[in-house]
Enzyme design. Sequence first.
Site, mmCIF file in Angstrom:
data_model
loop_
_atom_site.group_PDB
_atom_site.id
_atom_site.type_symbol
_atom_site.label_atom_id
_atom_site.label_comp_id
_atom_site.label_asym_id
_atom_site.label_seq_id
_atom_site.Cartn_x
_atom_site.Cartn_y
_atom_site.Cartn_z
ATOM 1 N N PHE A 124 1.626 -3.281 4.032
ATOM 2 C CA PHE A 124 1.956 -4.597 4.572
ATOM 3 C C PHE A 124 3.459 -4.833 4.427
ATOM 4 C CE2 PHE A 124 -2.388 -6.897 3.765
ATOM 5 C CZ PHE A 124 -2.962 -6.143 4.778
ATOM 6 N N HIS A 130 -9.831 1.598 -0.380
ATOM 7 C CA HIS A 130 -8.368 1.496 -0.347
ATOM 8 C C HIS A 130 -7.875 0.976 -1.689
ATOM 9 C CE1 HIS A 130 -4.371 1.030 0.837
ATOM 10 N NE2 HIS A 130 -4.497 0.382 1.981
ATOM 11 N N CYS A 179 0.804 -1.220 0.000
ATOM 12 C CA CYS A 179 0.000 0.000 0.000
ATOM 13 C C CYS A 179 0.839 1.274 0.000
ATOM 14 C CB CYS A 179 -0.942 -0.015 1.199
ATOM 15 S SG CYS A 179 -1.896 -1.533 1.324
ATOM 16 N N HIS A 237 -3.328 7.977 5.972
ATOM 17 C CA HIS A 237 -3.487 6.656 5.369
ATOM 18 C C HIS A 237 -4.900 6.142 5.655
ATOM 19 C CE1 HIS A 237 -2.116 3.025 3.487
ATOM 20 N NE2 HIS A 237 -2.312 2.282 4.569
ATOM 21 N N GLU A 285 -1.770 5.318 13.448
ATOM 22 C CA GLU A 285 -1.431 6.536 12.709
ATOM 23 C C GLU A 285 -1.708 7.773 13.558
ATOM 24 O OE1 GLU A 285 -2.034 8.538 8.289
ATOM 25 O OE2 GLU A 285 -3.629 7.270 9.106
ATOM 26 N N LYS A 311 -9.910 7.571 1.676
ATOM 27 C CA LYS A 311 -10.395 6.191 1.589
ATOM 28 C C LYS A 311 -11.825 6.037 2.097
ATOM 29 C CE LYS A 311 -5.760 4.134 1.979
ATOM 30 N NZ LYS A 311 -4.983 5.375 2.197
#
Length: 411
Positions: A399, A340, A162, A302, A313, A335
Site C-alpha cells: 500500500f 498475507h 507489505c 506477491h 503483477e 500466500k
Amino acid sequence: MRRVAVTGLGVVSPVGSDVETFWTNLVGGRSGIGPITKFDASGYAVRFAGEAAGFTPEDYVPRKELRRMDPFCWYGIGASVQAVRDAGLDFDREDRDRVGVFVGSGIGGLQILQEQWSNLRDKGPGRCSPFMIPQMITNILAGHVAIQFGLRGPNFCIVSACATATHCLGEALRVIQHGEADIMLAGGAEGAICELGVAGFASMRALSTRNDDPATASRPYDRDRDGFVMGEGAGVLVLEEFERARARGARIYCELAGYGRTCDAYHITAPVSTGDGAARGMELAIRDAGLNADDIDYINGHGTSTPLNDRTETLAIKTVLGEDHARRTPVSSNKSMTGHLLGAAGGVESVACALTIARGVIPPTINYTTPDPECDLDYVPNTAREARVRACLNNSLGFGGHNATLCFKAV
C-alpha cells in the site's frame, strides 16, 4: 561490491513455526488458513485468518518479558533466534559492532494499541500501561533482537506496508555490499490478527469473505479470487559477507545478489494498472544481480488473491521477461497457503526462495481451479514441482505504491 550469502533462516507462519515444518507444508500444498481463535469473530464480516501455527513464545522469550511485548515482537524474536542458530553463529566470536539488524513490521503493535485504548476508554488515563509506547512502536523489534544478541551494528526498521521485509532485506544487502557490516539479520514480523486489524481490513473490502471454506479462500491468480486472507508471523534471514561465510565453513543456501525498489506514485492502495512500477523494480533487481531477464528461472510472486494485484503483477512479469520467457517461467504464491503476512510477507517468502534454490523444489499455488484470461502464466497449480532454479525473484508490493524485488542466485 562485496557478495552476500544467505546462511541462516528462521520462520514463524501459519503453515509452521520452524523451517522444516514450514517447508514440508509449503511443498505439500497444505493451507494454514482457518477460523479465527484469537477472539470471538462471530459478528465479523470475515471470520478466518492464518494464525501462527505451533509457535510457543516461551521457547524464545522469558515469560516475564512476554507481557511487555506485542505478539509481533514474539514472532520476530522467534524467527531471529532460529536464523542465528541455523547459521551456526557464535556472537562471542564475532565483532558485534559489525553485526546489525534490519527487521521491520508493516503495522507494529496493533494488539497492544487496541488493548490500551480499551483501558483508557473503560478505566481512564491512569490505567494506560507505562510500557504502552515501547510495546507498540514498530522499531522496537529491531531493538529487541539487537539486545537479545548484543548486536551493535546498523539497526533500524523500514515500514513500507507489505513491502517492509523485502525492503529490510534489500537495505541489509546494501550495508554488507558497501562494507558497513559483515553480518545482518533482516526480515519482518507481523501480528495484526485482532479485532481492530480484522475490522479495518474487512471495512476496506480487501479481504476474502469465504467464511464457509477458509482453506480455499486464498486463491492467487484464480479467476474467482475475492480478496486476501490476513496472516501473521515472521521471516528472518542471516545475510553474511560471502567470503567470510565460506571461510568459516558456513552452509550457504544461496546468494542474495540483486535488489530493486520503486514507487507507483499513483494511489494509496491500488497498483498502477499497467504494472509499470513493479516491472521497473524487477528490472532493477535483475540488473543489480548482473543478470539478464532470460536468466530468471522462477518468480515467488506477491500474488495476494486480490483482483487488481494479481492481474497487474502478471502484466509486470510479461513486461520484464517478455511474453515468451514469461510463459515458460514458473510463478507461484506462498500466500495461497500462508495468507498475507503483510509486513512479514517478504521475509517468509524469501525463506521459501532460499529453500527453493537449495532444494530444487518450487512450492505450488494452491486453490487454483479456474484460469483467469488476464492471469495467463504458469502458476505451478496445486502441486509442487522439482526444478533447477539458478536465479529467482521475490516480489513485494505495498500500500502506498511501494514496490520491492529481491534476486537470489544459486552458488
